[in-house]
Every structure is written in structure tokens, then in C-alpha cells.
Scaffold this motif. Structure first.
Motif, mmCIF file in Angstrom:
data_model
loop_
_atom_site.group_PDB
_atom_site.id
_atom_site.type_symbol
_atom_site.label_atom_id
_atom_site.label_comp_id
_atom_site.label_asym_id
_atom_site.label_seq_id
_atom_site.Cartn_x
_atom_site.Cartn_y
_atom_site.Cartn_z
ATOM 1 N N GLN A 102 0.865 -1.167 0.000
ATOM 2 C CA GLN A 102 0.000 0.000 0.000
ATOM 3 C C GLN A 102 0.906 1.221 0.000
ATOM 4 N N GLN A 103 0.589 2.188 -0.901
ATOM 5 C CA GLN A 103 1.435 3.365 -1.050
ATOM 6 C C GLN A 103 0.570 4.625 -1.037
ATOM 7 N N LEU A 104 1.157 5.717 -0.573
ATOM 8 C CA LEU A 104 0.497 7.017 -0.673
ATOM 9 C C LEU A 104 1.036 7.845 -1.828
ATOM 10 N N GLY A 105 1.982 7.303 -2.575
ATOM 11 C CA GLY A 105 2.551 8.026 -3.698
ATOM 12 C C GLY A 105 3.654 7.215 -4.330
ATOM 13 N N ALA A 106 4.313 7.810 -5.321
ATOM 14 C CA ALA A 106 5.410 7.139 -6.002
ATOM 15 C C ALA A 106 6.554 6.907 -5.017
ATOM 16 N N ASN A 107 7.104 5.695 -5.036
ATOM 17 C CA ASN A 107 8.142 5.360 -4.077
ATOM 18 C C ASN A 107 8.949 4.193 -4.604
ATOM 19 N N VAL A 108 10.189 4.124 -4.199
ATOM 20 C CA VAL A 108 11.020 2.964 -4.478
ATOM 21 C C VAL A 108 10.683 1.882 -3.464
ATOM 22 N N SER A 109 10.628 0.634 -3.905
ATOM 23 C CA SER A 109 10.367 -0.461 -2.973
ATOM 24 C C SER A 109 11.510 -0.569 -1.969
ATOM 25 N N MET A 110 11.160 -0.792 -0.706
ATOM 26 C CA MET A 110 12.179 -0.938 0.318
ATOM 27 C C MET A 110 12.930 -2.259 0.202
ATOM 28 N N LEU A 111 12.492 -3.140 -0.686
ATOM 29 C CA LEU A 111 13.290 -4.331 -0.965
ATOM 30 C C LEU A 111 14.640 -3.942 -1.561
ATOM 31 N N SER A 112 14.748 -2.706 -2.061
ATOM 32 C CA SER A 112 16.036 -2.230 -2.573
ATOM 33 C C SER A 112 17.097 -2.203 -1.478
ATOM 34 N N LEU A 113 16.654 -2.127 -0.207
ATOM 35 C CA LEU A 113 17.604 -2.133 0.903
ATOM 36 C C LEU A 113 18.216 -3.500 1.132
ATOM 37 N N PHE A 114 17.554 -4.543 0.630
ATOM 38 C CA PHE A 114 17.942 -5.905 0.996
ATOM 39 C C PHE A 114 18.373 -6.670 -0.248
ATOM 40 N N GLN A 115 19.673 -6.712 -0.455
ATOM 41 C CA GLN A 115 20.215 -7.558 -1.508
ATOM 42 C C GLN A 115 20.439 -8.976 -0.993
ATOM 43 N N THR A 116 20.359 -9.144 0.313
ATOM 44 C CA THR A 116 20.443 -10.462 0.947
ATOM 45 C C THR A 116 19.282 -10.591 1.928
ATOM 46 N N GLY A 117 19.135 -11.795 2.503
ATOM 47 C CA GLY A 117 18.097 -12.003 3.496
ATOM 48 C C GLY A 117 18.317 -11.118 4.711
ATOM 49 N N TRP A 118 17.222 -10.645 5.302
ATOM 50 C CA TRP A 118 17.333 -9.721 6.433
ATOM 51 C C TRP A 118 17.119 -10.406 7.783
ATOM 52 N N ILE A 119 16.817 -11.690 7.781
ATOM 53 C CA ILE A 119 16.578 -12.411 9.039
ATOM 54 C C ILE A 119 17.901 -12.830 9.657
ATOM 55 N N ASN A 120 18.053 -12.626 10.968
ATOM 56 C CA ASN A 120 19.192 -13.172 11.701
ATOM 57 C C ASN A 120 18.753 -14.522 12.256
ATOM 58 N N PRO A 121 19.264 -15.650 11.703
ATOM 59 C CA PRO A 121 18.646 -16.956 11.979
ATOM 60 C C PRO A 121 18.823 -17.455 13.406
ATOM 61 N N VAL A 122 19.943 -17.158 14.056
ATOM 62 C CA VAL A 122 20.163 -17.584 15.444
ATOM 63 C C VAL A 122 20.975 -16.517 16.166
ATOM 64 N N LEU A 123 20.808 -16.460 17.488
ATOM 65 C CA LEU A 123 21.595 -15.548 18.319
ATOM 66 C C LEU A 123 22.631 -16.298 19.139
ATOM 67 N N TYR A 124 22.859 -17.548 18.818
ATOM 68 C CA TYR A 124 23.895 -18.338 19.486
ATOM 69 C C TYR A 124 25.274 -17.980 18.920
ATOM 70 N N GLY A 125 26.336 -18.296 19.700
ATOM 71 C CA GLY A 125 27.698 -18.198 19.202
ATOM 72 C C GLY A 125 28.458 -17.003 19.719
ATOM 73 N N ASN A 126 29.761 -16.942 19.352
ATOM 74 C CA ASN A 126 30.629 -15.852 19.772
ATOM 75 C C ASN A 126 30.520 -14.626 18.882
ATOM 76 N N ARG A 127 29.993 -14.813 17.674
ATOM 77 C CA ARG A 127 29.861 -13.697 16.756
ATOM 78 C C ARG A 127 28.463 -13.708 16.140
ATOM 79 N N LEU A 128 27.910 -12.511 16.005
ATOM 80 C CA LEU A 128 26.671 -12.321 15.258
ATOM 81 C C LEU A 128 27.031 -11.851 13.853
ATOM 82 N N ARG A 129 26.201 -12.214 12.878
ATOM 83 C CA ARG A 129 26.422 -11.751 11.515
ATOM 84 C C ARG A 129 25.398 -10.659 11.207
ATOM 85 N N VAL A 130 25.893 -9.464 10.894
ATOM 86 C CA VAL A 130 24.997 -8.323 10.728
ATOM 87 C C VAL A 130 25.395 -7.497 9.516
ATOM 88 N N ARG A 131 24.455 -6.691 9.037
ATOM 89 C CA ARG A 131 24.651 -5.663 8.023
ATOM 90 C C ARG A 131 25.146 -6.226 6.692
#
Length: 736
Positions: A102-131
Motif C-alpha cells: 500500500q502506497q500514498l505516492g510514487a516510491n522505491v520499494s524498500m526491498l532495494s535495501l535488501f540484496q540479501t536475506g534480512w533475518i538473523n537466523p540464530v543468536l547463538y555463538g561468539n559472533r553475530l552476523r549483521v549488516r
């Protein structure tokens, strides 16, 4: 001399003893927190028995504006249904299966922000994978020069990592809430996590809060944002803008053994103070359903090297075929409900320093709204200005001083405003004074503060203006979590007429009409306002009902009493969206100021009529629209490697608009006559009114097709209260 120094030495020894005792006390107080963190770190190791999972995920991406007073207006919503698969060897796939917008006007899809998946699958471990690491297309290997580990994400040091003390400091650890999971009661401990000041090199760290299961030491929630140490911004960059990506990752207990994603929120907020106190916000909220754990079997060789494989893993984002996207209908939530109930101020306590209400006093070059920096209309011409904000914060909690000043170049007039406000709990007290060019249009939309673009480039200015000097005292009361606002004010005002300075826009076009007449004079103004659900309006995409009731009174050279009531709402039902809004108003007085009348017409709720064709002291305007989105062309459109636009998603739309304006008294009729600039009752033969009462209820209908999430309308309108032809109508937004 030695005897004289003896008392001083005793005092020094006593102070040292007290300091040592206090240090021992602080250390003992932190031991429970240290034990909790040690236990949580041990349990944060990826369980050996957790091999994989799959889940359905429903995500809403909302684009909105947080206005300077805190209300939000949603301008675009995209809803994405995807299937997520993950295993401990690093396999990750997020596949988009359904899409609608749903849009109120002309807009670029915010999927443009995500060239990869945006879900962080687990919070376990010594390092998180972000950005996302770069703007590369999904699934392709990163060039060696881009990422040393070949991954498409950055490693961030987990606040529960085994080497955490090199990077973080911790505080808190008290039990703040008790939650229930099935028949089990879980005490939640709240821990504040902050990066250390002495970290060397460039490392991605977490700054925010952790919620831990105090009975088991497991991680329940992360809330904050990630920062990169060693990365510096120029002083100019820090002055001009603030931008931050907040995250809130919530886990849920699965099978009594694993804490896996239940809800994830990513919120991008940006602010350019020179252009206004408002913030642009992109809110991404994902909910997980139908999770199945250990649905995959991995061989022993893969399990043996799973940790190293996981560190190199990529996060591809793929899309189902076009026909599958069009057929998808298994939505669990109406569009707009997943992001409902959330607000940009949810992260205020961990926001950039400029946005916080605590800290040392701070001055910023900051305007309250963009129109204070630049706008254009036919009366002032081009206006340019500058604003400043002095927040006293800890020196005087809740006190903010704001000022702006500018110059209307064609009118050759200085305008500006000065205000002092104090916020204390649910109340805000304000003293304000200034000179402004106010809009006199009635029944306006929440974000309607003029249209510089149309006036400047299209020679279209459907507003009328009054030059107004004011001095006001007010108090604002907030009720609940943005449930209602109550405002009362009293002050002095002085209204003056200003004629149009332009015949047409600087770039040509049709001539502007004259600025409507204004009765000049001064007055003492008292007013009251009640707003129910201030974030909800028919013009916003957030579903729900809202209402607004206002009353004002003027006493002096100009005298009047004026009341308005508004009801508005929006409700999505499957592929349909029903929205409606109704306004009623009444103004009375022995000599009603013409700028207080109600005016209706083409751009004021009756698209089949002329601009501001009708006026009166009593008025009502009602409009409703039913919009349908078809199942065709539902997939977003990719433009090049980087950008997406919302799906074409053609649909149908029908609407009805009705309005009524009446001038039942001689005072009201004479006031309508004075809307004509230069009106002289002694020269009626040379005079033609610019507006009149409707005489009856006027109504128009609209019908047409909509595209791009109902944001673009192509259709026609005609009056139905009289014989009239159909007229073409084009519009951005969903008002018709």
C-alpha cells in the motif's frame, strides 16, 4: 608541625579505608551479574543437538515520518511472506513467496535495501552476523577485495562471547519482569551492554540491552544497535545528520530446549536537523510461524566443520515465480497490523545524543519542520530561513528553547518564531511567539502544510494565507501510549491581509487566483483540542480509527467562536481497503472574520467542482473510498542490480464525496462576501463573489483504476447532485 599534620593523615587514611570498602561493596554487588553472564555465555554456545530449522516468516516494511511533536504518519507499507531454512553448517535461504503493498505516492520499494536475506537466523555463538557488506546481487560470491571471509555479512562481537570482557562493560542484571512460556514462569534479567572505550582497531560491537532468562541464563532478547569502532565521521557529517539502524531480536523457547527467533525488528531512523526535527523511518518487523526444528540430517563430515562453514555462509534472498506470487493468499495478518503499536520513540533511551532528553545542555542548528527552512507560495514568494534548538537536558530537565527566523524575498518581510517548552511526565508547557504566514484552508490532512513543489513548478497554489502575529501559552497532556492528546492554550493574535506577489509560477503555467480576503484586527484567543489516536488518519496507511475535536474563541477587534469535529478510519479486509473521513464545523459571531469561514471545492473534498467554490459558517464534508487490489502483476519490479519498485498490482477504486456549506445569518453572508479581495458593498455592480453557500448537499463520485499499491489513481469524477459530465482525474495518494 607533625602534630598539626597528624589529623590530616588520619583523615586521608579514613577516606582511603572508606573508598576501599566501597570498592569491595561494588565488586560484591557485581558478582551476581558476573555469574549470570558467565552462565549465559556457556549456554549461548550453539547446542550440539540443534541441526536445523525451517519456518514461515511474515514481514512488514513500513516507511513513515515521525513529526517534530512525536506523531507518526505511515506513507508506504510492503508486506512480504517468505520461507526460511537454516542449518548449523551455514545453509541459509530466504525465499519470498508472497508480496503486497500500500502506497500514498510514487516510491522505491524498500526491498532495494535488501540484496540479501534480512533475518538473523540464530543468536547463538561468539559472533553475530549483521549488516549487508555491499550492494552485490544475491547469491554471487563477493570479490576477494570486498570481504576477507567471503561472507555477505559483517561479524559483530556477541555480548555473550567468551572474549566479551575485551570489548564490553555491563551493568544491571536485576529481574525486571516475569514472563510465562506454557506452564513455566521465566524471570527476565535486564543487562545494559556498552562498548569499552579502549577497544583498538575496527570491530563491530553491540550497544544496547540484553534480556536473559535469570533461571537458565539463556538469551531472550537483544535491543540496541551495532557500532564500528575506529570508524570516524567528520565534524561536518556529525553536525548535518544522524542515522542509526536499531535492532530488536526476540527469541522464543522451542521444544523446551532451544531459544530461536520469534520476532525481529530492524528500524532505520535518519534526521537532518537543518531541515527539521522530523525523522524518516523505515521499520522492518518479522514474525515467525510454523517453525520445525531439526528437519534436516547432516553427515558427520559436515558436522565436523560446521563452525567454519557457518562463518563463511552467505544469506541469499530468492523469489518465487511470478504466478506463485500472484496466487499467494495465506496471509496471517492484515496489512499494517504487524507494525501497528510500534513507535520511533521506542528506542529513545539508546538513541544518538542529539535525540536524547538527558545529558549536558546541547545546542543544534535545527528547524522544527522543513517549511521553516524553505517554502514557496504566491504571497511570500520564496522563503528561506534557519532554526536553532537549545536543549538544557540535565541542567533543566525537559526544557527546550527553539527559534527560527527567515526572509520572504518577494514579500520583503522577516518572519520567525521563538518558543520555550518544558516537558514533565505526561505534560508539556510552552510559551511561544512569532510572526508567520498561516494557511486558512479547512479540514486539512495531517501532513498538509502547503505544496511548495506544485506552486513553484506547476503554478498551482490551492491555499489562502493570513499574516499572523501571535503570543501563546499552552499545556499539552498525553494520555496513555499515544492513545490521546489534550491541549489547551490562551494567547494574543493579530491578523493582516497580504496580496499575491505572483501572477503565475516562476516556470510558467496557469495564473494564480487572488489570495482570499482577510478581516484585519487583533484578539485574545483561547482554544482546546482533544485528539484520539493521533497517529491514525484516513490519509495514513496505519489501520484503525481516529478522532479530533477542537474549539477556539477570539475576543477583541476580531471576535468569533469556532468548533470542529473529525472522525476518520481505515480498515483492510483481504484485497479490499475501506477508508473514510467525516468533518463538521461551525463558526459564530456578530461579525465573523472571513478567514474563519469553511471553504469547500475541488481540492477541499469535492473534486467535481471548482477550487473553493463554496463557503459558509456551517459546513460538513464526508468522503469514503473502497479500493480493490487484483491478484495480477503482484511481484515487485527489479530495475538493474540494485533497485526495486513496488508491484504494478492494478486494482479498482470507487469513491463518494459530499459537502455542504451554509451561511444562515446576515453576518455569515457578509463574511462570505468579504472573501473577495477589495470587496466594497457600495460598488456591487463591479463585484462578483469568489464563493457562495452550497444551497444543498453537493456530492461527487470517483471511479478508476489504481496502480502501485493504490498509490497512483487514474480515473474520472462527476457531480451527482446535478447533471454534469465526467471529468478526468489523476492523483497520488488514496484520498479519492
Amino acid at each position: 608541625m607533625r602534630l598539626c599534620l597528624l589529623p590530616l593523615r588520619l583523615l586521608v587514611l579514613l577516606a582511603a579505608a572508606q573508598l576501599a570498602a566501597a570498592s569491595r561493596s561494588d565488586a560484591q554487588a557485581s558478582r551476581p551479574l558476573q555469574r549470570l553472564l558467565e552462565d549465559a555465555s556457556r549456554r549461548n554456545r550453539l547446542p550440539d543437538s540443534l541441526i536445523s530449522y525451517k519456518a514461515n516468516v511474515e514481514t512488514e516494511i513500513a516507511v513513515l515520518l515521525r513529526r517534530e511533536e512525536g506523531t507518526e504518519a505511515v506513507t508506504a507499507i510492503e508486506q512480504v511472506a517468505s520461507a526460511l531454512r537454516w542449518n548449523r553448517a551455514g545453509q541459509y535461504e530466504q525465499r519470498v513467496q508472497g508480496y503486497r503493498a500500500q502506497q500514498l505516492g510514487a516510491n522505491v520499494s524498500m526491498l532495494s535495501l535488501f540484496q540479501t536475506g534480512w533475518i538473523n537466523p540464530v543468536l547463538y555463538g561468539n559472533r553475530l552476523r549483521v549488516r549487508p557488506r555491499s550492494a552485490e546481487s544475491r547469491g554471487r560470491a563477493a570479490p576477494a577485495s570486498r570481504g576477507r571471509d567471503g561472507s555477505d555479512t559483517l561479524p559483530a562481537v556477541h555480548p555473550l562471547a567468551t572474549d566479551r570482557d575485551q570489548y564490553y562493560t555491563y551493568s544491571g542484571g536485576d529481574t525486571i519482569v516475569v514472563m510465562r512460556a506454557g506452564d513455566r514462569t521465566i524471570p527476565i534479567a535486564h543487562v545494559r551492554v556498552q562498548p569499552r572505550d579502549d577497544v583498538k582497531g575496527q570491530v563491530v560491537l553491540f550497544d544496547g540491552e540484553m534480556d536473559l532468562d535469570a533461571s537458565r541464563g539463556t538469551l531472550v532478547r537483544l535491543r540496541g544497535h551495532f557500532v564500528r569502532t575506529g570508524a570516524s565521521r567528520s565534524p561536518l557529517g556529525r553536525t548535518l545528520a544522524d542515522a542509526v539502524a536499531f535492532v530488536e531480536y526476540e527469541n522464543g523457547e522451542r521444544y523446551g530446549a532451544y531459544w530461536l527467533p520469534a520476532k525481529q525488528r530492524i528500524e532505520l531512523q535518519a534526521n537532518v536537523p537543518l531541515l527539521g526535527d522530523g525523522r524518516a523511518v523505515v521499520r522492518i518487523v518479522s514474525r515467525f510461524f510454523d517453525m520445525e526444528v531439526n528437519d534436516t540430517v547432516l553427515d558427520a563430515a559436515t558436522l565436523a566443520k560446521a563452525d567454519s562453514l557457518r562463518a563463511l555462509a552467505r544469506r541469499p534472498l530468492t523469489y518465487a515465480r511470478t504466478d506463485s506470487l500472484a496466487r499467494f493468499g495465506s496471509w496471517r495478518n492484515a496489512i499494517g497490523t504487524i507494525t501497528g503499536g510500534l513507535h520511533a520513540d521506542d528506542f529513545q533511551d539508546i538513541a544518538p545524543d542529539r535525540w536524547r532528553a538527558t545529558g549536558p545542555p546541547r545546542f543544534d542548528l535545527s528547524a522544527s519542520r522543513p517549511a521553516d527552512v524553505m517554502h514557496f507560495n504566491r504571497v511570500e514568494g520564496l522563503y528561506t530561513g534557519l532554526g536553532g534548538k537549545w536543549a538544557l537536558r540535565d541542567a533543566a530537565p525537559g526544557v527546550v528553547v527553539r527559534a527560527n527566523a527567515g526572509y520572504a524575498w518577494s514579500e520583503q518581510t522577516v518572519r520567525g518564531r521563538l518558543s520555550v517548552e518544558r516537558t514533565r511526565g505526561a505534560y508539556t508547557f510552552e510559551a511561544r511567539g512569532g510572526r508567520s504566514m498561516d494557511i486558512t484552508n479547512d479540514f486539512r490532512a495531517p501532513l498538509d502544510s502547503g505544496n511548495t513543489f506544485a506552486a513553484l513548478f506547476g503554478s498551482l497554489d490551492s491555499y489562502d494565507y493570513v499574516s499572523r502575529n501571535v503570543g501563546t501559552l499552552s499545556v499539552l497532556r498525553r494520555v496513555g501510549a499515544r492513545r490521546a492528546l489534550i491541549r489547551a492554550e490562551v494567547g494574543y493574535g493579530d491578523d493582516r491581509y497580504r496580496a499575491s506577489q505572483f501572477v503565475r509560477g516562476p516556470f510558467g503555467g496557469d495564473p494564480f487566483r487572488a489570495n482570499h480576503g482577510v478581516d484585519e484586527g487583533s484578539y485574545v484567543r483561547t482554544a482546546a483540542l482533544v485528539v484520539w489516536h493521533p497517529d491514525l488518519a484516513a490519509e495514513s496507511l496505519k489501520p484503525g480509527l481516529g478522532a479530533r475535536l477542537s474549539f477556539e474563541r477570539g475576543d477583541g477587534t476580531l471576535s468569533w467562536q469556532r468548533a470542529e469535529l473529525r472522525l476518520s478510519g481505515r480498515r483492510p479486509v483481504g484485497p479490499f481497503v475501506l477508508l473514510g473521513r467525516g468533518d463538521v464545523g461551525l463558526v459564530t459571531g456578530a461579525r465573523i472574520p472571513s478567514q474563519q469561514l469553511f471553504e469547500l471545492g475541488k481540492y477541499q473534498n469535492l473534486p467535481a467542482y471548482m477550487d473553493k467554490e463554496f463557503a459558509g459558517s456551517r459546513a460538513a464534508a464526508v468522503r469514503a473510498s473502497l479500493q480493490y487490489t487484483s491478484p495480477f502483476l503482484r511481484n515487485p519490479i527489479r530495475l538493474g542490480e540494485r533497485f526495486w519498485v513496488p508491484a504494478i498490482a492494478p486494482g479498482l477504486s470507487v469513491g463518494v464525496q459530499s459537502g455542504w456549506a451554509d451561511a444562515p445569518t446576515a453576518a455569515a453572508r457578509e463574511s462570505v462576501n468579504r472573501l473577495t479581495p477589495g470587496y466594497d458593498p457600495l460598488q456591487l455592480a463591479q463585484w462578483a463573489p469568489v464563493a457562495a453557500a452550497t444551497g444543498r448537499v453537493r456530492a461527487s463520485v470517483t471511479a478508476g483504476v489504481r496502480f502501485f499499491g493504490n498509490g497512483l489513481f487514474l480515473g474520472a469524477t462527476r457531480a451527482v447532485d446535478q447533471a454534469a459530465p465526467w471529468r478526468a482525474l489523476f492523483g497520488l495518494g488514496q484520498q479519492w
